[in-house]
Design a protein around this motif. Structure first.
Motif, short mmCIF file in Angstrom:
data_model
loop_
_atom_site.label_atom_id
_atom_site.label_comp_id
_atom_site.label_asym_id
_atom_site.label_seq_id
_atom_site.Cartn_x
_atom_site.Cartn_y
_atom_site.Cartn_z
N ASP A 82 0.85 -1.19 0.00
CA ASP A 82 0.00 0.00 0.00
C ASP A 82 0.89 1.25 0.00
OD1 ASP A 82 0.91 0.49 2.60
OD2 ASP A 82 -0.86 -0.37 3.54
N ILE A 83 0.28 2.41 0.01
CA ILE A 83 1.04 3.66 -0.07
C ILE A 83 1.55 4.13 1.28
CG2 ILE A 83 -0.23 4.41 -2.12
CD1 ILE A 83 -1.87 6.28 -0.30
N MET A 84 1.23 3.40 2.35
CA MET A 84 1.64 3.82 3.68
C MET A 84 3.11 3.56 3.94
SD MET A 84 -1.10 5.09 4.90
CE MET A 84 -0.70 5.27 6.63
N GLY A 85 3.68 2.58 3.24
CA GLY A 85 5.09 2.28 3.40
C GLY A 85 5.42 1.52 4.66
N ARG A 86 4.41 1.00 5.34
CA ARG A 86 4.68 0.24 6.57
C ARG A 86 5.26 -1.12 6.23
NH1 ARG A 86 -0.98 1.32 9.86
NH2 ARG A 86 -0.62 3.52 10.34
N ASP A 87 6.08 -1.62 7.12
CA ASP A 87 6.69 -2.92 6.87
C ASP A 87 5.68 -4.04 7.10
OD1 ASP A 87 7.23 -4.16 9.80
OD2 ASP A 87 7.51 -1.99 9.83
N GLY A 88 5.99 -5.22 6.58
CA GLY A 88 5.08 -6.34 6.68
C GLY A 88 4.88 -6.85 8.09
N VAL A 89 5.91 -6.70 8.95
CA VAL A 89 5.77 -7.15 10.33
C VAL A 89 4.66 -6.38 11.03
CG1 VAL A 89 6.91 -7.24 12.58
CG2 VAL A 89 8.14 -7.98 10.54
N GLU A 90 4.64 -5.06 10.87
CA GLU A 90 3.60 -4.26 11.48
C GLU A 90 2.23 -4.60 10.91
OE1 GLU A 90 2.14 -1.81 14.30
OE2 GLU A 90 4.23 -2.39 14.05
N ARG A 91 2.18 -4.88 9.63
CA ARG A 91 0.92 -5.28 9.02
C ARG A 91 0.39 -6.56 9.65
NH1 ARG A 91 -0.61 -9.06 5.28
NH2 ARG A 91 -2.51 -8.58 4.12
N VAL A 92 1.27 -7.53 9.85
CA VAL A 92 0.83 -8.80 10.43
C VAL A 92 0.41 -8.62 11.88
CG1 VAL A 92 1.53 -11.16 10.98
CG2 VAL A 92 2.24 -10.13 8.82
N TRP A 93 1.16 -7.82 12.64
CA TRP A 93 0.72 -7.53 14.02
C TRP A 93 -0.70 -6.97 13.99
CZ3 TRP A 93 2.78 -9.68 17.94
CH2 TRP A 93 4.16 -9.74 18.17
N ASN A 94 -0.98 -6.05 13.06
CA ASN A 94 -2.30 -5.44 12.98
C ASN A 94 -3.37 -6.46 12.62
OD1 ASN A 94 -1.26 -2.92 13.63
ND2 ASN A 94 -1.04 -2.27 11.50
N LEU A 95 -3.05 -7.39 11.72
CA LEU A 95 -4.00 -8.44 11.38
C LEU A 95 -4.33 -9.30 12.60
CD1 LEU A 95 -2.56 -9.70 7.96
CD2 LEU A 95 -4.68 -8.41 8.31
N MET A 96 -3.32 -9.62 13.38
CA MET A 96 -3.53 -10.42 14.58
C MET A 96 -4.37 -9.67 15.61
SD MET A 96 0.33 -12.03 14.76
CE MET A 96 0.16 -12.72 16.41
N GLU A 97 -4.08 -8.39 15.78
CA GLU A 97 -4.83 -7.59 16.75
C GLU A 97 -6.29 -7.47 16.33
OE1 GLU A 97 -2.65 -3.97 17.00
OE2 GLU A 97 -0.92 -4.92 17.95
N ALA A 98 -6.54 -7.36 15.01
CA ALA A 98 -7.91 -7.26 14.53
C ALA A 98 -8.69 -8.54 14.80
CB ALA A 98 -7.91 -6.96 13.02
N GLU A 99 -8.00 -9.68 14.81
CA GLU A 99 -8.64 -10.96 15.12
C GLU A 99 -8.98 -11.08 16.60
OE1 GLU A 99 -9.57 -13.87 13.59
OE2 GLU A 99 -9.25 -13.08 11.58
N GLY A 100 -8.22 -10.39 17.44
CA GLY A 100 -8.44 -10.47 18.89
C GLY A 100 -7.95 -11.79 19.46
N GLY A 101 -8.23 -12.01 20.74
CA GLY A 101 -7.83 -13.25 21.39
C GLY A 101 -6.43 -13.18 21.97
N GLU A 102 -6.04 -14.26 22.62
CA GLU A 102 -4.73 -14.36 23.26
C GLU A 102 -3.77 -15.08 22.32
OE1 GLU A 102 -2.49 -16.46 27.09
OE2 GLU A 102 -4.60 -16.90 26.64
N TRP A 103 -2.81 -14.35 21.80
CA TRP A 103 -1.82 -14.94 20.90
C TRP A 103 -0.61 -15.40 21.72
CZ3 TRP A 103 -3.43 -15.83 16.14
CH2 TRP A 103 -4.47 -15.05 15.63
N VAL A 104 -0.31 -16.69 21.64
CA VAL A 104 0.82 -17.22 22.39
C VAL A 104 1.95 -17.71 21.50
CG1 VAL A 104 -0.59 -17.85 24.38
CG2 VAL A 104 -0.23 -19.53 22.54
N GLY A 105 1.65 -17.95 20.22
CA GLY A 105 2.67 -18.50 19.35
C GLY A 105 2.46 -18.13 17.89
N VAL A 106 3.50 -18.34 17.10
CA VAL A 106 3.44 -18.16 15.65
C VAL A 106 4.02 -19.41 14.99
CG1 VAL A 106 3.49 -15.65 15.63
CG2 VAL A 106 5.65 -16.90 15.75
N MET A 107 3.49 -19.75 13.83
CA MET A 107 3.98 -20.91 13.08
C MET A 107 4.01 -20.57 11.61
SD MET A 107 2.63 -24.89 12.99
CE MET A 107 1.04 -24.54 12.23
N GLY A 108 5.11 -20.90 10.96
CA GLY A 108 5.22 -20.66 9.54
C GLY A 108 5.76 -21.87 8.81
N PHE A 109 5.38 -21.97 7.54
CA PHE A 109 5.91 -23.01 6.66
C PHE A 109 6.68 -22.36 5.54
CE2 PHE A 109 5.47 -25.44 2.70
CZ PHE A 109 6.10 -26.62 3.08
#
Length: 235
Positions: A82-109
Motif C-alpha cells: 500500500d502507499i503507507m510504506g509500513r513494513d510487513g511485520v507491522e501489518r501482520v501484528w495489525n491483522l492479529m490484533e484485529a482478530e483479537g484473542g490471546e496470541w501465544v505463538g506463531v507458526m510458519g511453513f
C-alpha cells in the motif's frame, strides 16, 4: 469451552491461508483442546509454489509475503502492498490484533517462517529497548517448518541497523526439517544463523517439502508444541 490460546499461522510462498489450513488439518486436530490455529493470507499474488500443483489448482489466488513483481530485488521487510510504506511485520501484528484473542505463538511453513521469525525478532527488540508491546500479549514461542531465509525485517530492525542484523532469536522455537526436503540446506542455515541454540529445538522428519503428514511425525510435532508452551508458562 473457554477461548483457547491462539497460534498465528503463515503459509509458504505461492500458497495461501486456505491451503495451509488443509496442510495443517491433522496437527490442528491433535491440538484442538490446547490451541486455536488461525491462518493468514500474504498480501501479494504470485504463481504456485513448490508442491502446490496439481493438488490445489482450485485454491487460487496463490500468495506471497514478499513483493517481487516489478523489481528484481525482493523487499526484505515485506512492504510494498500500500502507499503507507509500513513494513510487513507491522501489518501482520495489525491483522492479529484485529482478530483479537490471546496470541501465544506463531507458526510458519517455508517462506512463512520468515514472517514468524520477523514477529519474534521484532518483539525481542521491542522488549530489549523498553519500547513495549502496547496492548499486545508477548508471544511465547514459534514454530518453523521447512524454513528458509532470514526473518522479515521490521521497522525497528531498520532503526537499529541496516536491516541485516544477525542477532539470534532467543524466544523458544521448534524447527521442523524434512530429511527429503530439496531445501533442507536452506532450513539448516536458517536454524544455525538466526536462532539461539539454547532455546531452539530441532525435529527432523523423514519427509519432503511439506508439513509432516505421517501420523507419528504429526503427533511428535504436536507434543513439541505443547512442551514448548508449557515450559514458557513456567519461566
Amino acid at each position: 469451552m473457554p477461548n483457547l490460546p491462539r497460534i498465528a499461522c503463515f503459509h509458504g510462498g505461492g500458497s495461501n491461508a486456505a491451503i495451509y489450513k488443509v496442510q495443517c488439518s491433522q496437527l490442528a486436530g491433535l491440538l484442538k483442546d490446547d490451541f486455536e490455529l488461525v491462518f493468514f493470507d500474504g498480501p501479494f499474488e504470485t504463481g504456485p509454489g513448490p508442491g502446490i500443483l496439481p493438488a490445489f489448482h482450485d485454491y487460487t489466488p496463490f500468495r506471497s509475503w514478499f513483493k517481487v513483481g516489478g523489481t528484481p530485488v525482493e523487499q526484505s521487510d515485506g512492504s510494498g502492498y500500500d502507499i503507507m510504506g509500513r513494513d510487513g511485520v507491522e501489518r501482520v501484528w495489525n491483522l492479529m490484533e484485529a482478530e483479537g484473542g490471546e496470541w501465544v505463538g506463531v507458526m510458519g511453513f517455508s517462506q512463512g517462517t520468515r514472517v514468524a521469525g520477523g514477529l519474534l525478532l521484532d518483539q525481542q527488540w521491542r522488549m530489549a529497548g523498553e519500547m513495549g508491546l502496547g496492548d499486545r500479549l508477548p508471544l511465547r514461542f514459534g514454530v518453523c517448518c521447512m524454513g528458509a531465509g532470514a526473518p522479515m525485517v521490521s521497522e525497528i530492525g531498520h532503526q537499529i541497523g541496516d536491516g541485516s542484523s544477525t542477532e539470534r532469536i532467543r524466544i523458544p522455537t521448534v524447527h521442523v526439517h524434512g530429511l527429503k526436503d530439496m531445501f533442507l540446506a536452506l532450513g539448516q542455515h536458517q536454524y544455525a544463523t538466526f536462532y539461539d541454540s539454547k532455546t531452539a529445538r530441532l525435529f527432523e522428519a523423514d519427509y519432503h517439502h511439506a508439513m509432516p503428514w505421517y501420523k507419528h511425525e504429526v503427533e511428535r510435532l504436536a507434543e513439541l508444541i505443547r512442551e514448548v508452551y508449557r515450559e514458557s508458562c513456567r519461566s
